[in-house]
Design a protein around this motif. Sequence first.
Motif, PDB file in Angstrom:
ATOM      1  N   ALA A  71       0.883  -1.170   0.000  1.00 61.25           N
ATOM      2  CA  ALA A  71       0.000   0.000   0.000  1.00 61.25           C
ATOM      3  C   ALA A  71       0.921   1.221   0.000  1.00 61.25           C
ATOM      4  O   ALA A  71       1.354   1.688   1.049  1.00 61.25           O
ATOM      5  CB  ALA A  71      -0.916  -0.005   1.213  1.00 61.25           C
ATOM      6  N   ALA A  72       1.234   1.717  -1.181  1.00 60.58           N
ATOM      7  CA  ALA A  72       2.321   2.679  -1.348  1.00 60.58           C
ATOM      8  C   ALA A  72       1.802   3.981  -1.944  1.00 60.58           C
ATOM      9  O   ALA A  72       1.333   4.015  -3.086  1.00 60.58           O
ATOM     10  CB  ALA A  72       3.405   2.086  -2.246  1.00 60.58           C
ATOM     11  N   ALA A  73       1.890   5.046  -1.169  1.00 60.05           N
ATOM     12  CA  ALA A  73       1.408   6.346  -1.622  1.00 60.05           C
ATOM     13  C   ALA A  73       2.569   7.278  -1.939  1.00 60.05           C
ATOM     14  O   ALA A  73       3.635   7.201  -1.304  1.00 60.05           O
ATOM     15  CB  ALA A  73       0.513   6.980  -0.556  1.00 60.05           C
ATOM     16  N   LEU A  76      -1.790   6.408  -5.286  1.00 59.70           N
ATOM     17  CA  LEU A  76      -1.729   5.298  -4.332  1.00 59.70           C
ATOM     18  C   LEU A  76      -1.652   4.000  -5.122  1.00 59.70           C
ATOM     19  O   LEU A  76      -2.580   3.672  -5.871  1.00 59.70           O
ATOM     20  CB  LEU A  76      -2.953   5.300  -3.427  1.00 59.70           C
ATOM     21  N   LEU A  77      -0.548   3.289  -4.991  1.00 55.51           N
ATOM     22  CA  LEU A  77      -0.355   2.004  -5.662  1.00 55.51           C
ATOM     23  C   LEU A  77      -0.626   0.897  -4.654  1.00 55.51           C
ATOM     24  O   LEU A  77       0.030   0.833  -3.610  1.00 55.51           O
ATOM     25  CB  LEU A  77       1.071   1.911  -6.223  1.00 55.51           C
ATOM     26  N   VAL A  78      -1.594   0.042  -4.965  1.00 53.62           N
ATOM     27  CA  VAL A  78      -1.929  -1.074  -4.085  1.00 53.62           C
ATOM     28  C   VAL A  78      -1.765  -2.380  -4.859  1.00 53.62           C
ATOM     29  O   VAL A  78      -2.399  -2.593  -5.893  1.00 53.62           O
ATOM     30  CB  VAL A  78      -3.367  -0.970  -3.541  1.00 53.62           C
ATOM     31  N   ASP A  79      -0.889  -3.233  -4.349  1.00 56.61           N
ATOM     32  CA  ASP A  79      -0.631  -4.559  -4.916  1.00 56.61           C
ATOM     33  C   ASP A  79      -1.054  -5.560  -3.853  1.00 56.61           C
ATOM     34  O   ASP A  79      -0.427  -5.661  -2.794  1.00 56.61           O
ATOM     35  CB  ASP A  79       0.863  -4.691  -5.237  1.00 56.61           C
ATOM     36  N   ALA A  89      -4.912 -14.653  -5.665  1.00 57.46           N
ATOM     37  CA  ALA A  89      -4.915 -13.629  -6.710  1.00 57.46           C
ATOM     38  C   ALA A  89      -3.711 -12.719  -6.507  1.00 57.46           C
ATOM     39  O   ALA A  89      -3.047 -12.760  -5.473  1.00 57.46           O
ATOM     40  CB  ALA A  89      -6.204 -12.824  -6.644  1.00 57.46           C
ATOM     41  N   ASP A  90      -3.432 -11.881  -7.502  1.00 56.63           N
ATOM     42  CA  ASP A  90      -2.331 -10.913  -7.425  1.00 56.63           C
ATOM     43  C   ASP A  90      -2.678  -9.765  -8.358  1.00 56.63           C
ATOM     44  O   ASP A  90      -2.505  -9.866  -9.573  1.00 56.63           O
ATOM     45  CB  ASP A  90      -1.015 -11.586  -7.838  1.00 56.63           C
ATOM     46  N   VAL A  91      -3.211  -8.699  -7.799  1.00 55.55           N
ATOM     47  CA  VAL A  91      -3.754  -7.600  -8.596  1.00 55.55           C
ATOM     48  C   VAL A  91      -3.151  -6.277  -8.115  1.00 55.55           C
ATOM     49  O   VAL A  91      -2.950  -6.092  -6.914  1.00 55.55           O
ATOM     50  CB  VAL A  91      -5.296  -7.541  -8.482  1.00 55.55           C
ATOM     51  N   THR A  92      -2.863  -5.391  -9.042  1.00 56.55           N
ATOM     52  CA  THR A  92      -2.397  -4.049  -8.688  1.00 56.55           C
ATOM     53  C   THR A  92      -3.233  -3.005  -9.414  1.00 56.55           C
ATOM     54  O   THR A  92      -3.508  -3.137 -10.608  1.00 56.55           O
ATOM     55  CB  THR A  92      -0.920  -3.841  -9.070  1.00 56.55           C
ATOM     56  N   ARG A  93      -3.618  -1.993  -8.644  1.00 57.16           N
ATOM     57  CA  ARG A  93      -4.238  -0.812  -9.236  1.00 57.16           C
ATOM     58  C   ARG A  93      -3.545   0.418  -8.658  1.00 57.16           C
ATOM     59  O   ARG A  93      -3.144   0.434  -7.489  1.00 57.16           O
ATOM     60  CB  ARG A  93      -5.736  -0.747  -8.945  1.00 57.16           C
ATOM     61  N   THR A  94      -3.417   1.456  -9.475  1.00 62.33           N
ATOM     62  CA  THR A  94      -2.828   2.726  -9.044  1.00 62.33           C
ATOM     63  C   THR A  94      -3.882   3.799  -9.204  1.00 62.33           C
ATOM     64  O   THR A  94      -4.328   4.075 -10.322  1.00 62.33           O
ATOM     65  CB  THR A  94      -1.580   3.058  -9.875  1.00 62.33           C
ATOM     66  N   ILE A  95      -4.291   4.367  -8.090  1.00 59.74           N
ATOM     67  CA  ILE A  95      -5.438   5.279  -8.098  1.00 59.74           C
ATOM     68  C   ILE A  95      -5.027   6.668  -7.615  1.00 59.74           C
ATOM     69  O   ILE A  95      -4.094   6.814  -6.825  1.00 59.74           O
ATOM     70  CB  ILE A  95      -6.572   4.732  -7.202  1.00 59.74           C
ATOM     71  N   HIS A 142       6.267   9.745  -8.743  1.00 58.77           N
ATOM     72  CA  HIS A 142       5.083   9.022  -9.203  1.00 58.77           C
ATOM     73  C   HIS A 142       5.473   7.587  -9.583  1.00 58.77           C
ATOM     74  O   HIS A 142       6.404   7.385 -10.371  1.00 58.77           O
ATOM     75  CB  HIS A 142       4.457   9.697 -10.424  1.00 58.77           C
ATOM     76  N   GLY A 143       4.742   6.624  -9.047  1.00 60.77           N
ATOM     77  CA  GLY A 143       4.921   5.228  -9.443  1.00 60.77           C
ATOM     78  C   GLY A 143       3.579   4.663  -9.868  1.00 60.77           C
ATOM     79  O   GLY A 143       2.553   4.857  -9.192  1.00 60.77           O
ATOM     80  N   VAL A 144       3.563   3.975 -11.014  1.00 58.22           N
ATOM     81  CA  VAL A 144       2.319   3.399 -11.542  1.00 58.22           C
ATOM     82  C   VAL A 144       2.572   1.944 -11.922  1.00 58.22           C
ATOM     83  O   VAL A 144       3.554   1.628 -12.617  1.00 58.22           O
ATOM     84  CB  VAL A 144       1.826   4.167 -12.789  1.00 58.22           C
ATOM     85  N   ARG A 145       1.701   1.067 -11.452  1.00 57.42           N
ATOM     86  CA  ARG A 145       1.703  -0.327 -11.929  1.00 57.42           C
ATOM     87  C   ARG A 145       0.247  -0.739 -12.123  1.00 57.42           C
ATOM     88  O   ARG A 145      -0.626  -0.386 -11.317  1.00 57.42           O
ATOM     89  CB  ARG A 145       2.394  -1.269 -10.935  1.00 57.42           C
ATOM     90  N   ILE A 146      -0.004  -1.470 -13.179  1.00 57.84           N
ATOM     91  CA  ILE A 146      -1.326  -2.053 -13.437  1.00 57.84           C
ATOM     92  C   ILE A 146      -1.102  -3.548 -13.605  1.00 57.84           C
ATOM     93  O   ILE A 146      -0.310  -3.967 -14.462  1.00 57.84           O
ATOM     94  CB  ILE A 146      -1.975  -1.471 -14.703  1.00 57.84           C
TER      95      ILE A 146
END
Length: 524
Positions: free
Chosen positions: A312-314, A336-339, A350-356, A486-490
């Motif tokens: 949980a990385a902001a 906020l990047l959450v993996d 599961a293993d999901v990442t969204r960056t919001i 800024h870090g983004v992962r999808i």
Amino acid sequence: MNQTEQSSVHPDPTTLQPLEERVNNRSHRPDSDAFRAFMAANWAPASTELPARAEVADHAARRRRAISEQFKGERLVIPAGALKVRSNDCDYRFRPHSAFAHLTGLGVDHEPDAVLVMEPVADGAGDDGGHHHASLYFRPLAGRDTKQFYADSRSGEFWIGPRPTLAEFRALLGLDTVDISALEVAITKNVGEPSVGGVSVRLVRKVDENIDALVDTARYNTAVDPESVDLSALDALDAKLAEALSELRLVKDAWEVEQMKMAVAATAAGFADIIKALPRAVSHRRGERVVEGAFFARAREEGNELGYDTIAAAGNNATILHWTRNTGTVTAGELLLVDAGVEADSLYTADVTRTIPVNGTYSPVQRTIYQAVLDAADAAYAVAQPGRKFRDVHNAAMEVLAARLEEWGFLPVPAAEALSVDGQQHRRWMPHGTSHHLGLDVHDCAQARAELYLDGVITEGMIFTIEPGLYFKAEDLAIPAEFRGHGVRIEDDILITAEGPVNLSAALPRTPDDVEAWMARLSG
């Protein structure tokens, strides 16, 4: 110092209480004959009704049959693992080794110390026409007339609740189940070099140190020349079993696919919980922990556990690939990047990442970065087709990201040169792989041979991630200031079917517009 004083400082070692007993010093446990007799009496009889055969049992039997085909004439030992101490007399929550879970169908937390032994028999005379007879060695439930029932805080029913009986496991799994007291003989009998009539043993190592020691001792004691035992050869023997068990999971069966769908659905619900928790996260001094906690609650409500520690990385923390401390603030205007992933009771994760965007709207720069990553993910998805090489997925994503980095003027060389083996400058901002297999382990099948993994052919039934990213650290002076921090992962979980890839996590919004609309809907 007089003799009395000296003895108080240096007590007689023969009178010291054994270390393993000292953890119980805080307890007042009665042990009289009268108490034991009273504890053993007046309990309702245990149910003798046996469970129906589990759906997974037939799938697990087919997996054992496949492994049997590869190791004819050899004894295979697959431990579940032992409890591990977290602090003094408190254990970590137990999770069996993935190979054990895969071959037995067992999940959750009631089989510490269990071992699956596949005993070689005459070719074709084993289970399901195979070459082995499989037995699960398990510690049965202690009767209520035993001291263990009420006095053993690790395994007594009074402390941890009931465990299935041998008969219940036998009915549930369709697997021969034996009291663990017979395990030592089962593992060590007639061990020896096949050249002199002995049986070779292969072991999944570093799961249970007691089983490692038992197998190693048996090997040494029965060696023709113990002094010349080749340790590297024995390690290779065991590594080959671990490799085969890992490769067996590269293609999922129908039951596994359903478990993965359940894990992904629970994970999607957990991400919705995160959006709802954002206002509290923003107001808390450790907002990342608020995010982590919201997801963890969902994982425990609907599954067994987290599949792995939540990221949980902001803000700038989103540029740290494995940021799991989650001690930072969550601030409006940041990403906020959450993996995160829910592990189902079957242990599939599961293993999901969204960056919001924390405030619900991407800034122009954030949207630019996000769109580049999304385009890379879509390019990777397009080539994730049966018959293509697994590494093609990564290469497709890299081509898109290198092109964007060149367009933005970040690369010191043209994109084509960066993509060459001698270049790779683009990897400064995307250092990890784009895909990994997924299943019982978040990084599943990791011991498979490279020719079946990185260089393997994409096959129907595979499940893997697609997860490109771009990470622009606040201290990175090679890029313009507005990109820094800024870090983004999808990341999505992809099932390969005969018709092509299916995004199991597609229920979670992916495009910038859809993410913003989703956040507005959940926040309203």
